[in-house]
Scaffold this active site. Structure first.
Site, mmCIF file in Angstrom:
data_model
loop_
_atom_site.group_PDB
_atom_site.id
_atom_site.type_symbol
_atom_site.label_atom_id
_atom_site.label_comp_id
_atom_site.label_asym_id
_atom_site.label_seq_id
_atom_site.Cartn_x
_atom_site.Cartn_y
_atom_site.Cartn_z
ATOM 1 N N ASP A 108 110.875 46.611 52.688
ATOM 2 C CA ASP A 108 112.092 45.662 52.445
ATOM 3 C C ASP A 108 111.404 44.391 52.862
ATOM 4 O O ASP A 108 110.425 44.335 53.929
ATOM 5 C CB ASP A 108 114.044 45.568 53.416
ATOM 6 C CG ASP A 108 114.725 44.671 52.343
ATOM 7 O OD1 ASP A 108 114.186 43.213 51.606
ATOM 8 O OD2 ASP A 108 115.619 45.058 53.046
ATOM 9 N N ASP B 157 120.082 40.890 45.280
ATOM 10 C CA ASP B 157 121.016 41.140 46.438
ATOM 11 C C ASP B 157 123.040 41.445 45.989
ATOM 12 O O ASP B 157 123.151 41.515 46.659
ATOM 13 C CB ASP B 157 121.042 40.710 47.734
ATOM 14 C CG ASP B 157 119.705 41.569 48.883
ATOM 15 O OD1 ASP B 157 119.837 42.507 48.549
ATOM 16 O OD2 ASP B 157 120.011 40.803 50.372
#
Ligand code: GLA
Length: 746
Positions: free
Chosen positions: A486, A556
């Protein structure tokens, strides 16, 4: 070419330069370099790309389009004439790599400042050499010892070109490269539609389509990484945008740092696309003998619309960009992604041994292949205020380390994946307390935080060594099959105070190069590990990172209805194979929208399926449905993620319906997904004329969810499905409805 009438003299000259001469002039059939006319030629798939050296010594584009006959050849490139005294030939000629100098007013590919203040650069052809599937062409400034080597390669199947440049200075004193593109692409004057992808966090992958206008459209990132806001991909279609018709020229830049692509319709309506390092805040100092290599800018041509353009890109990515593990090293394609379970939306930071084991047990029953533990397992990570940088296992949450959880996951028949965010640090961490100098910063200035974190300066050799060593240790000590990598903020204060002031801007290049080097080294040392590129969702998706990562997290935003639009946009540039899509809880946290589990499953099954819901709360019926659909997905997954994709009905612009179809390369199987947003005025789902099937073969249609639709199973010829079409049941109406079908060749 309608504009001929308006701009007769200038446009005519362009037309003359691309006219095909009668006599074949190819003198070197291996390289397709015509030394008499100084014309270079690359052929691949349905594409020919021709460029040459004009009598002034400039390298000039001649032709890019549908494949020409081997016997066709071109005269020497003719520079464009001056267009009045305001735009001389240097500006009007479609140069392959125009340097800023000599009165260039279109976007330069290269701009350099010399030590004595001279900023004029004029590149002329010097030599060429063969590369395995193309050419290296060397240009040199008319006076200075500045050299540019342009690399050209073409993929023999798709006709996708790979272009890049190496800039070298042999000047005694240092020079500064202020702007460096990988390539410029030119198209003749015409009417075009520009397609590109824009977005924001939780709203990536919007397909933006506009008529190309005079002037320059800039798509870029100044953020230090690829960014959610724009993606380094473009497609220019002749006339109106169309899915299956019309010529398309497209390109994708393989770079995960700050980038820029300019799409310019110049004074004479010629189009030039220039892309590479973002010149904003750029300045790369070259000492004598040093070189700067640009990223690769891929470019392709499709004769049949945006659909064909994306199918070419998908196959190219699968075959030539995506990495292989040791297990798939000899396979023509990387393997379809395991169906994963990820705990993030279920537990957020609240992970521990017992809770993760309980989720793993539930996941195994559903038929999940890979269990992934997300954020929260390391350092003093209770929320996003602390812990980033401290990559040791949190003792309170995992008193016996990760091994008991990993062993349990293996016993349950799954492999294990783990979340990391290697390039970041929380100020509240041991790492930052030990090494406050390791972050991007300007000494004495504030260090702006985002999500309570700072960016480690990966350009520094010590930071690079630290990141590589902790990841190597993690993968050596634990049986980890997969890393979700990430990257949750963009840059601020991008200083690198180890270097002299004039050289600090190297950070824009070295940071990303070190990222690639770490990924490559990890894959070398751990040849079976797989990696996902995530950056708060889809903030780092590009053909650069995809050489080292097997999949990406597109957003997301996991709302299944929003995902239809996002997945639609995503697939213009990237293959569904890498498009991870989790089924999460309803109502959705972002939109508060409620949808059925079946709708959520089918939305996610258009890409690489995962489950990210809190399955601890699922009912027996939900478990049974998910298990059945995961099993059905496994059966058709290669067709969905590696087949030829046809976007039959687009979900964008408030469409009531959407539909996609994929066909396996051997045409033995096809999968169709249909979605209703919200039925209005009783509209029935449109008749779906399928694509890409073998017209002479028979295909049997069946429902993937196992529903009995009136008329199924039904067998008919490919010709029937493509011409008569697939008719939906009258009862297929309502809000957020979905269905999926497979067609199998008999
Ligand atoms: C980012 C990712 C999410 C999740 C969180 C964890 O937002 O995109 O999927 O991993 O970080 O902090």
């Amino acid at each position: 070419m309608p504009l001929l009438k308006t701009f007769s003299s200038a446009i005519l000259a362009l037309t003359v330069s691309v006219a095909v001469s009668a006599q074949p002039q190819i003198t070197d059939s291996r390289t397709n370099f015509d030394s008499t006319n100084k014309v270079f030629r690359l052929d691949g798939g349905g594409v020919s790309y021709i460029f040459g050296v004009n009598p002034k010594g400039e390298l000039q584009q001649i032709y890019w389009g549908g494949r020409l006959a081997a016997t066709d050849s071109f005269p020497q490139a003719a520079p464009q004439p001056d267009w009045a005294s305001f735009d001389t030939s240097y500006t009007t000629t479609p140069q392959e790599y125009a340097s800023w100098g000599a009165g260039l007013f279109v976007e330069p590919a290269l701009k350099i400042s010399l030590a004595d203040g001279d900023r004029d650069l004029v590149l002329h052809y010097q030599s060429y050499s063969e590369a395995p599937d193309g050419f290296d062409v060397v240009l040199k400034d008319i006076h200075y010892e500045i050299y540019v080597t342009l690399h050209y390669a073409i993929d023999k199947e798709s006709g996708i070109l790979a272009r890049s440049a190496i800039i070298e200075s042999r000047e005694p004193q240092a020079v500064t490269v202020e702007q460096a593109a990988a390539a410029s692409w030119s198209l003749p004057a015409g009417h075009y539609t520009l397609n590109y992808l824009t977005g924001r966090w939780a709203g990536e992958w919007n397909l933006t389509q506009e008529k190309l206008q005079p002037g320059e459209r800039v798509i870029e990132s100044r953020r230090g990484s690829t960014g959610h806001q724009a993606n380094p991909w473009f497609a220019i279609q002749s006339g109106e945008a169309s899915e299956e018709q019309g010529e398309v020229w497209f390109g994708a830049l393989a770079w995960s740092g700050s980038w820029r692509i300019t799409i310019e319709q110049d004074q004479l309506e010629t189009v030039r696309v220039t892309g590479g390092y973002n010149p904003f805040d750029f300045g790369y100092v070259l000492h004598s003998g040093e070189r700067l290599e640009t990223p690769v800018f891929y470019g392709g041509y499709a004769a049949h619309g945006l659909g064909e353009a994306s199918r070419l890109l998908h196959r190219f990515e699968l075959e030539h960009i995506l990495p292989r593990t040791a297990a798939t090293a000899s396979q023509p394609l990387p393997k379809p992604r395991p169906v994963i379970y990820n705990s993030w939306e279920a537990t957020e930071f609240n992970v521990n041994e017992a809770g993760q084991m309980a989720l793993a047990e539930k996941a195994a029953v559903l038929g999940i292949d890979r269990f992934v533990m997300d954020d929260g397992w390391f350092g003093q990570r209770k929320d996003d205020h602390a812990g980033l940088g401290d990559w040791y296992v949190n003792q309170q949450k995992f008193p016996h380390g990760l091994k008991p959880l990993i062993d349990r996951v293996h016993q349950l028949g799954m492999d294990f994946g783990l979340w990391v965010e290697p390039e970041m640090v929380n100020p509240d961490s041991d790492l930052y307390r030990q090494h406050p100098e390791w972050v991007l910063n300007f000494p004495g200035r504030p260090r702006s935080e985002a999500r309570n974190q700072l960016v480690l300066n990966l350009a520094r050799p010590d930071v690079r060594a630290y990141v590589l060593s902790f990841l190597d240790k993690l993968l050596t000590e634990n049986d980890i099959a997969f890393l979700k990598w990430d990257y949750n903020r963009n840059w601020s204060e991008p200083g690198w105070d180890q270097l002299p002031a004039a050289e600090q801007k190297r950070v824009y290049v070295e940071f990303t190069r070190n990222l690639y080097a770490i990924l490559a080294e990890l894959r070398h040392r751990h040849p079976n590990v797989e990696i996902e590129s995530c950056s708060g969702g889809g903030g780092r998706v590009d053909l650069g990172i995809l050489r080292y990562t097997d999949e990406v997290w597109p957003s997301d935003n996991t709302d299944p209805f929003d995902r239809l639009t996002q997945q639609n946009g995503f697939t213009y540039a990237y293959t569904p194979q890498i498009m991870m899509a989790w089924v999460t809880d309803s109502p959705h946290w972002l939109n508060r929208r409620s949808t059925s589990l079946s709708y959520r499953m089918l939305s996610s099954m258009q890409g690489s399926l995962g489950i990210g819901a809190n399955i601890a709360n699922w009912t027996p019926d939900e478990n049974a449905l998910a298990k059945r659909l995961i099993a059905a997905y496994h059966q058709v997954q290669p067709t969905i993620v590696q087949g030829e994709l046809y976007r039959l009905i687009s979900p964008i612009n408030g469409s009531e319906f959407s539909a996609t179809q994929t066909v396996s390369k051997d045409k033995r199987q096809s999968v169709v997904f249909v979605f209703i947003h919200s039925t209005q005025e009783g509209h029935l789902f449109p008749l779906l004329k399928l694509k890409g099937l073998d017209p002479a073969a028979n295909y049997t249609l069946s429902s993937i969810e196992g529903k009995t639709w009136p008329g199924t199973p039904q067998t008919a010829s490919g010709a029937w499905w493509m011409n008569h079409g697939l008719e939906m049941d009258m009862g297929f109406r309502g809000d957020f409805q979905a269905a999926a079908f497979r067609l199998d060749r008999r």
